[in-house]
Design a protein around this motif. Structure first.
Motif, PDB file in Angstrom:
ATOM      1  N   UNK A 145      87.274 -24.052 103.281  1.00  0.00           N
ATOM      2  CA  UNK A 145      88.460 -23.353 102.573  1.00  0.00           C
ATOM      3  C   UNK A 145      89.795 -24.052 102.877  1.00  0.00           C
ATOM      4  N   UNK A 146      90.355 -24.494 101.863  1.00  0.00           N
ATOM      5  CA  UNK A 146      91.713 -25.287 102.175  1.00  0.00           C
ATOM      6  C   UNK A 146      92.853 -24.154 102.634  1.00  0.00           C
ATOM      7  N   UNK A 147      93.796 -24.767 103.264  1.00  0.00           N
ATOM      8  CA  UNK A 147      94.861 -23.819 103.817  1.00  0.00           C
ATOM      9  C   UNK A 147      95.907 -24.179 102.868  1.00  0.00           C
ATOM     10  N   UNK A 148      96.083 -23.452 101.893  1.00  0.00           N
ATOM     11  CA  UNK A 148      96.843 -23.522 100.450  1.00  0.00           C
ATOM     12  C   UNK A 148      98.153 -24.048 101.096  1.00  0.00           C
ATOM     13  N   UNK A 149      98.883 -23.117 101.962  1.00  0.00           N
ATOM     14  CA  UNK A 149     100.377 -23.339 102.353  1.00  0.00           C
ATOM     15  C   UNK A 149     100.695 -24.734 102.660  1.00  0.00           C
ATOM     16  N   UNK A 150      99.831 -25.361 103.291  1.00  0.00           N
ATOM     17  CA  UNK A 150      99.841 -26.831 104.044  1.00  0.00           C
ATOM     18  C   UNK A 150      99.517 -28.008 102.696  1.00  0.00           C
ATOM     19  N   UNK A 151      98.612 -27.290 102.001  1.00  0.00           N
ATOM     20  CA  UNK A 151      98.083 -28.523 101.106  1.00  0.00           C
ATOM     21  C   UNK A 151      99.028 -28.559  99.909  1.00  0.00           C
ATOM     22  N   UNK A 152      99.672 -27.143  99.592  1.00  0.00           N
ATOM     23  CA  UNK A 152     100.501 -27.504  98.563  1.00  0.00           C
ATOM     24  C   UNK A 152     101.999 -28.371  98.654  1.00  0.00           C
ATOM     25  N   UNK A 153     102.327 -28.172  99.955  1.00  0.00           N
ATOM     26  CA  UNK A 153     103.452 -28.934 100.120  1.00  0.00           C
ATOM     27  C   UNK A 153     103.241 -30.439 100.496  1.00  0.00           C
ATOM     28  N   UNK A 154     101.630 -30.812 100.100  1.00  0.00           N
ATOM     29  CA  UNK A 154     101.896 -32.183 100.359  1.00  0.00           C
ATOM     30  C   UNK A 154     102.065 -32.987  98.925  1.00  0.00           C
ATOM     31  N   UNK A 155     102.760 -34.069  98.956  1.00  0.00           N
ATOM     32  CA  UNK A 155     103.156 -34.617  97.786  1.00  0.00           C
ATOM     33  C   UNK A 155     102.358 -35.589  97.086  1.00  0.00           C
ATOM     34  N   UNK A 156     101.121 -35.001  96.835  1.00  0.00           N
ATOM     35  CA  UNK A 156     100.225 -35.738  95.922  1.00  0.00           C
ATOM     36  C   UNK A 156      99.663 -34.916  94.800  1.00  0.00           C
ATOM     37  N   UNK A 157      99.190 -35.699  93.835  1.00  0.00           N
ATOM     38  CA  UNK A 157      98.858 -34.751  92.666  1.00  0.00           C
ATOM     39  C   UNK A 157      97.505 -34.250  92.696  1.00  0.00           C
ATOM     40  N   UNK A 158      96.599 -35.197  93.060  1.00  0.00           N
ATOM     41  CA  UNK A 158      95.182 -34.601  93.437  1.00  0.00           C
ATOM     42  C   UNK A 158      94.994 -33.980  94.814  1.00  0.00           C
ATOM     43  N   UNK A 159      95.127 -32.718  94.845  1.00  0.00           N
ATOM     44  CA  UNK A 159      95.246 -32.304  96.155  1.00  0.00           C
ATOM     45  C   UNK A 159      93.647 -32.113  96.806  1.00  0.00           C
ATOM     46  N   UNK A 160      92.790 -31.686  95.846  1.00  0.00           N
ATOM     47  CA  UNK A 160      91.367 -31.745  96.195  1.00  0.00           C
ATOM     48  C   UNK A 160      90.752 -33.035  96.800  1.00  0.00           C
TER      49      UNK A 160
END
Lengths: 83, 500
Positions: B437-452
């Protein structure tokens, strides 16, 4: 032996090695051996033994774990066949 | 009279005896089979007499380094004659052989040297790189190469049967591997049990493919071979096992089910019996043996005998000498086993049981009740006394390759990623599945389009760094959090069934 012929021959090996978890729709050169083809450590050992027997080559001291994809495996077989 | 007396002749049965310690067993083997070949390794035939000379030289070298009975000695050597020599030297000196699997990394080797208070580490040059850190950080650790030798005379020590003999690793439930401490008596009883169920057990030809740091390889393969005057061919690389079989012509092999299945499938793919016409017996265990293997091997004239064992019981608990009659059973309990079945779970006591996990009071507390060891295996007995394993209670995954892995140990590796909130590993159809289960707060801040895609690449990196047997085969990225208990604990079964 052409790349297409190697790919076809390898398909049988991967199918036997992966057993019931094998999913043919996922078989192409970009397939990851562990996560797409579902090979566990014994499945990988199966492949090494069967590839050596089928293609008459000997793997050097590379762990098969050094290959990530079907394409990597074909590259290695092509290289060995050319030697 | 033991039920196993029915499966060999009277004379052979009488030769299967209990030894007090490794020294007594080894002395008797050298006296009885001096010129028989004990080991074939790397092109060399080594007789019992020659191996004993090597063992004596290593024992003397250890003594010169100050090792005495009771000391903890790490053994960090891949399968080889050097491993066998070192194991016998350490244990006949009365010291404790702590068997470190060759795949351990440098940090873990150092960690083990501290946790088990190792006085020395005997290592192979091939693994030297992974010992440098321990040598630097733990100055009390004597570093001894496995080629060490001394001509001084240091006789084998007859320690008390209750003295500690070896430490073997097994998957833990609290996120780390545990070290099971086995006494001289436990190891010798396990070795004796390994001799039962086969008509001709003396003078066999074994081909070794299992790791000697695993209880099944150490006890049922190596020690049973040594105590029956048999020959052990050490296959250095499992990819060469069928070439080795063609040369050595073994009569018996000890295999985990996955390897037995692999040999069967290869035989089918190539249209010939890959195990060779001399092969008569396969001892199969360490994980559930599919019954069809028994009947399929019978067609090749090979008797596949299934058994059941645990690291904590010096391997052998039960063995099935009538595998064709009852192919899904793991057979009869060996003699001297104390057991009871509590709510379906097998509890054990007896001479082959370990003396606990070293330095793990929490694990020991969880593993024992009123002096009984709770195996975590759910079992039933039929009216004829045959034992069946019906399930597992423990959070330990036994892979088809026989490796025990603690999911928590590897989940922690994935959960270390900042983009992962929580992870869960379980087994499905023989494959390891990871749910995260991803940690959305960190993942959303990363500057990439394809998060998954980013998350999966990070997971792949961790996966590739794991030992090959522990790599996950399938990754599921959850879109909703895990199903949890009221105390927020991830519920294993419920989540495995819910792959959202």
């Amino acid at each position: 032996m052409t790349r297409t012929e190697i790919t076809e021959k390898l398909k049988d090996v991967f199918q036997m090695a992966a057993g019931k978890t094998y999913d043919e729709s996922k078989y192409d050169e970009s397939s990851n051996l562990t996560t797409d083809l579902g090979l566990n450590s014994v499945g990988i050992l199966y492949c090494v033994i069967a590839i050596e027997e089928f293609f008459g080559i000997r793997f050097e001291d590379v762990g098969f774990g050094d290959f990530k994809t079907v394409g990597d495996t074909i590259d290695y077989i092509e290289k060995k066949l050319a030697e | 009279m033991s039920v196993f007396a029915n499966y060999t002749d009277e004379q052979t049965f009488a030769r299967i005896v209990d030894y007090k310690n490794v020294s007594e067993m080894w002395r008797r083997s050298v006296e009885e089979f001096p010129s028989s070949i004990a080991l074939v390794d790397d092109g060399n035939n080594i007789t019992y007499q020659q191996l004993d000379e090597e063992v004596s030289k290593m024992r003397a070298a250890l003594a010169e380094k100050g090792i005495v009975a009771g000391d903890m000695v790490g053994v960090f050597i891949p399968n080889s004659a050097a491993f066998v020599k070192t194991f016998l030297a350490v244990t006949t000196l009365g010291a404790v052989a702590v068997l470190l699997p060759p795949h351990l990394d440098a940090m873990t080797v150092f960690g083990c040297s501290m946790k088990f208070s190792l006085k020395a580490l005997v290592y192979s040059v091939a693994l030297a790189e992974k010992t440098a850190f321990a040598a630097e950080k733990n100055p009390r650790l004597a570093m001894i190469e496995d080629t060490a030798s001394s001509d001084a005379i240091v006789p084998a020590v007859d320690v008390d049967p209750s003295a500690p003999c070896t430490v073997l690793f097994t998957g833990g439930t609290t996120g780390r591997s545990k070290g099971a401490l086995l006494s001289q008596r436990a190891l010798m009883r396990g070795t004796k049990n390994g001799c039962y169920g086969i008509r001709e057990v003396f003078g066999q030809k074994y081909l070794l493919v299992l790791p000697l740091t695993h209880v099944f390889g150490l006890v049922r393969n190596l020690l049973t071979s040594l105590c029956t005057g048999s020959t052990l061919f050490i296959c250095r690389n499992n990819k060469d096992m069928f070439r080795d079989i063609a040369v050595f012509k073994p009569t018996i092999m000890v295999l985990v089910p996955a390897l037995a299945e692999m040999a069967l499938n290869l035989s089918k793919q190539f249209g010939r019996n890959m195990l060779g016409p001399e092969m008569k017996t396969i001892i199969c265990g360490a994980s559930t043996v599919p019954p069809y293997l028994v009947t399929e091997y019978d067609k090749f004239g090979v008797t596949l005998l299934a058994g059941y064992g645990l690291t904590e019981s010096a391997n052998l608990v039960s063995g099935n000498p009538e595998s064709l009659k009852k192919p899904s059973s793991v057979g009869f309990f060996y003699d001297g086993m104390e057991y009871k079945i509590v709510d379906g779970e097998l509890w054990r006591k007896g001479p082959n049981m370990m003396d606990g996990y070293i330095g793990d009071p929490a694990e020991n507390e969880a593993a024992y009740e009123d002096g009984w060891f709770k195996t975590g295996d759910l079992v039933r007995l039929d009216e004829e006394g045959y034992l069946y394993i019906t399930g597992r209670k423990k959070e330990v995954i036994v892979l088809p390759s026989g490796e025990n892995i603690s999911p928590a140990e590897y989940e922690a590796k994935f959960s270390e990623l900042d983009v992962v909130q929580d992870s869960l590993i379980y087994e499905q159809d023989g494959l390891l599945v990871l749910q995260v289960f991803p940690r959305a707060v960190v993942l959303n801040k990363i500057d990439v389009e394809d998060k998954e895609g980013y998350l999966r690449a990070k997971i792949d990196e961790i996966n590739e760094s794991l030992p090959s047997f522990a790599r996950v085969n399938k990754v599921i990225v959850r879109t909703v959090d895990f199903i949890r208990s009221p105390s927020m604990k991830i519920l294993r079964k419920e989540n495995a069934n819910d792959q959202n």
